[in-house]
Design an enzyme around this catalytic site. Structure first.
Site, PDB file in Angstrom:
ATOM      1  N   LYS A   1      17.041 -22.153  42.498  1.00  0.00           N
ATOM      2  CA  LYS A   1      16.452 -23.396  43.002  1.00  0.00           C
ATOM      3  C   LYS A   1      15.500 -23.155  44.187  1.00  0.00           C
ATOM      4  CE  LYS A   1      20.303 -26.322  41.451  1.00  0.00           C
ATOM      5  NZ  LYS A   1      21.214 -27.446  41.831  1.00  0.00           N
TER       6      LYS A   1
ATOM      7  N   TYR B   1      17.562 -33.477  34.332  1.00  0.00           N
ATOM      8  CA  TYR B   1      18.770 -34.052  34.936  1.00  0.00           C
ATOM      9  C   TYR B   1      19.041 -35.475  34.434  1.00  0.00           C
ATOM     10  CZ  TYR B   1      19.385 -30.201  38.272  1.00  0.00           C
ATOM     11  OH  TYR B   1      19.640 -28.986  38.859  1.00  0.00           O
TER      12      TYR B   1
ATOM     13  N   PHE C   1      22.523 -39.914  44.057  1.00  0.00           N
ATOM     14  CA  PHE C   1      21.732 -38.801  44.597  1.00  0.00           C
ATOM     15  C   PHE C   1      20.578 -38.388  43.679  1.00  0.00           C
ATOM     16  CE2 PHE C   1      25.486 -36.956  42.421  1.00  0.00           C
ATOM     17  CZ  PHE C   1      24.859 -36.131  41.478  1.00  0.00           C
TER      18      PHE C   1
ATOM     19  N   ARG D   1      29.069 -19.425  35.585  1.00  0.00           N
ATOM     20  CA  ARG D   1      29.651 -20.440  36.464  1.00  0.00           C
ATOM     21  C   ARG D   1      30.614 -19.800  37.478  1.00  0.00           C
ATOM     22  NH1 ARG D   1      28.194 -25.497  35.334  1.00  0.00           N
ATOM     23  NH2 ARG D   1      30.012 -26.522  36.229  1.00  0.00           N
TER      24      ARG D   1
ATOM     25  N   THR E   1      30.116 -26.226  42.843  1.00  0.00           N
ATOM     26  CA  THR E   1      28.850 -26.944  43.072  1.00  0.00           C
ATOM     27  C   THR E   1      28.580 -27.137  44.561  1.00  0.00           C
ATOM     28  OG1 THR E   1      29.134 -28.100  40.971  1.00  0.00           O
ATOM     29  CG2 THR E   1      27.591 -29.072  42.549  1.00  0.00           C
TER      30      THR E   1
ATOM     31  N   ARG F   1      26.820 -19.285  45.556  1.00  0.00           N
ATOM     32  CA  ARG F   1      26.659 -20.461  46.419  1.00  0.00           C
ATOM     33  C   ARG F   1      27.315 -20.259  47.778  1.00  0.00           C
ATOM     34  NH1 ARG F   1      27.522 -24.335  41.269  1.00  0.00           N
ATOM     35  NH2 ARG F   1      25.353 -24.897  40.865  1.00  0.00           N
TER      36      ARG F   1
ATOM     37  N   ASN G   1      21.870 -26.089  46.541  1.00  0.00           N
ATOM     38  CA  ASN G   1      22.960 -25.147  46.299  1.00  0.00           C
ATOM     39  C   ASN G   1      22.554 -23.882  45.538  1.00  0.00           C
ATOM     40  OD1 ASN G   1      22.591 -26.449  43.897  1.00  0.00           O
ATOM     41  ND2 ASN G   1      24.745 -26.995  43.574  1.00  0.00           N
TER      42      ASN G   1
ATOM     43  N   HIS H   1      21.496 -23.286  39.535  1.00  0.00           N
ATOM     44  CA  HIS H   1      22.055 -24.143  38.488  1.00  0.00           C
ATOM     45  C   HIS H   1      22.474 -23.252  37.333  1.00  0.00           C
ATOM     46  CE1 HIS H   1      22.439 -27.270  35.418  1.00  0.00           C
ATOM     47  NE2 HIS H   1      21.827 -26.405  34.619  1.00  0.00           N
TER      48      HIS H   1
ATOM     49  N   GLU I   1      19.091 -27.092  27.520  1.00  0.00           N
ATOM     50  CA  GLU I   1      18.334 -26.729  28.725  1.00  0.00           C
ATOM     51  C   GLU I   1      17.354 -25.593  28.445  1.00  0.00           C
ATOM     52  OE1 GLU I   1      21.955 -28.173  31.686  1.00  0.00           O
ATOM     53  OE2 GLU I   1      21.454 -26.044  31.584  1.00  0.00           O
TER      54      GLU I   1
HETATM   55  P1  CMP Z   1      23.400 -28.773  39.394  1.00  0.00           P
HETATM   56  O1  CMP Z   1      24.395 -27.855  38.787  1.00  0.00           O
HETATM   57  O2  CMP Z   1      21.989 -28.329  39.344  1.00  0.00           O
HETATM   58  O3  CMP Z   1      23.511 -30.192  38.656  1.00  0.00           O
HETATM   59  C1  CMP Z   1      23.354 -31.426  39.311  1.00  0.00           C
HETATM   60  C2  CMP Z   1      23.091 -31.261  40.758  1.00  0.00           C
HETATM   61  O4  CMP Z   1      23.232 -32.415  41.527  1.00  0.00           O
HETATM   62  C3  CMP Z   1      24.086 -30.302  41.349  1.00  0.00           C
HETATM   63  O5  CMP Z   1      23.798 -29.002  40.905  1.00  0.00           O
HETATM   64  C4  CMP Z   1      23.923 -30.559  42.839  1.00  0.00           C
HETATM   65  O6  CMP Z   1      22.968 -29.699  43.437  1.00  0.00           O
HETATM   66  C5  CMP Z   1      23.412 -31.971  42.850  1.00  0.00           C
HETATM   67  N1  CMP Z   1      24.373 -32.831  43.524  1.00  0.00           N
HETATM   68  C6  CMP Z   1      25.649 -33.029  43.185  1.00  0.00           C
HETATM   69  N2  CMP Z   1      26.227 -33.864  44.055  1.00  0.00           N
HETATM   70  C7  CMP Z   1      25.292 -34.193  44.968  1.00  0.00           C
HETATM   71  C8  CMP Z   1      25.299 -35.020  46.105  1.00  0.00           C
HETATM   72  N3  CMP Z   1      26.377 -35.691  46.489  1.00  0.00           N
HETATM   73  N4  CMP Z   1      24.151 -35.129  46.803  1.00  0.00           N
HETATM   74  C9  CMP Z   1      23.042 -34.465  46.387  1.00  0.00           C
HETATM   75  N5  CMP Z   1      22.987 -33.659  45.306  1.00  0.00           N
HETATM   76  C10 CMP Z   1      24.114 -33.529  44.608  1.00  0.00           C
END
Ligand code: CMP
Length: 141
Positions: free
Chosen positions: A10, A50, A58, A86, A92, A103, A113, A116, A127
């Site tokens: 990212k 997404y 969010f 994973r 996450t 992470r 984070n 992905h 994807e």
């Molecule tokens: P990802 O695995 O890319 O898939 C969805 C993303 O949403 C997740 O990683 C996080 O980076 C993001 N995400 C999840 N929860 C929150 C949150 N509370 N605020 C902002 N981003 C979020």
């Protein structure tokens, strides 16, 4: 079984100049990078990727972050690749991620984070199809 999974480095991790360190984690764990490119997402494409999060509070922040700079997108191949990736990424929320995971080592916030990874083989197929055509994937299984 040998699987393929979809992975993103990212904008935060690209900005920290740790693309190579993250790729090393994949390779040291036995995953092969069989497709890769750098892209800068449009808001439309980030929203498509997404789509399942469109109703989340969010969502707009997520799209804003994912379009804030270039990302690396890659296909990882190997035994049990979806779950293995994973495990390598960790939780996450980096604050909850196990020590030694990507992470935990490269991110601080759930909203930024570092990586992905697909959550299932079905998600991986979807994807991968958003970013790569068949002739851009070089399977080495
Ligand atoms: P990802 O695995 O890319 O898939 C969805 C993303 O949403 C997740 O990683 C996080 O980076 C993001 N995400 C999840 N929860 C929150 C949150 N509370 N605020 C902002 N981003 C979020």
């Amino acid at each position: 079984a040998i699987e393929q999974t979809f992975s993103i480095v990212k904008p935060d991790a690209v900005g920290k100049n740790v693309i190579g360190e993250i790729y090393s984690r994949f390779e040291k764990a036995g995953l092969k990078i069989v497709a890769a490119k750098m892209v800068h997402l449009s808001a439309d494409k980030a929203g498509e990727f997404y789509a399942e999060h469109r109703e989340r509070p969010f969502f707009n922040d997520l799209v804003g972050f994912m379009t804030s700079g270039p990302i690396m997108v890659q296909v990882l191949e190997g035994e049990n690749a979806v779950a293995l990736n994973r495990d390598l990424m960790g939780a996450t929320n980096p604050k909850e991620a196990a020590a030694g995971t990507i992470r935990a080592d490269f991110a601080e916030e759930v909203s930024a984070n570092a990586v992905h990874g697909s959550d299932s083989p079905e998600s991986a197929r979807r994807e991968i199809g958003i970013f790569f055509s068949a002739d851009e994937i070089f399977s080495r299984s």
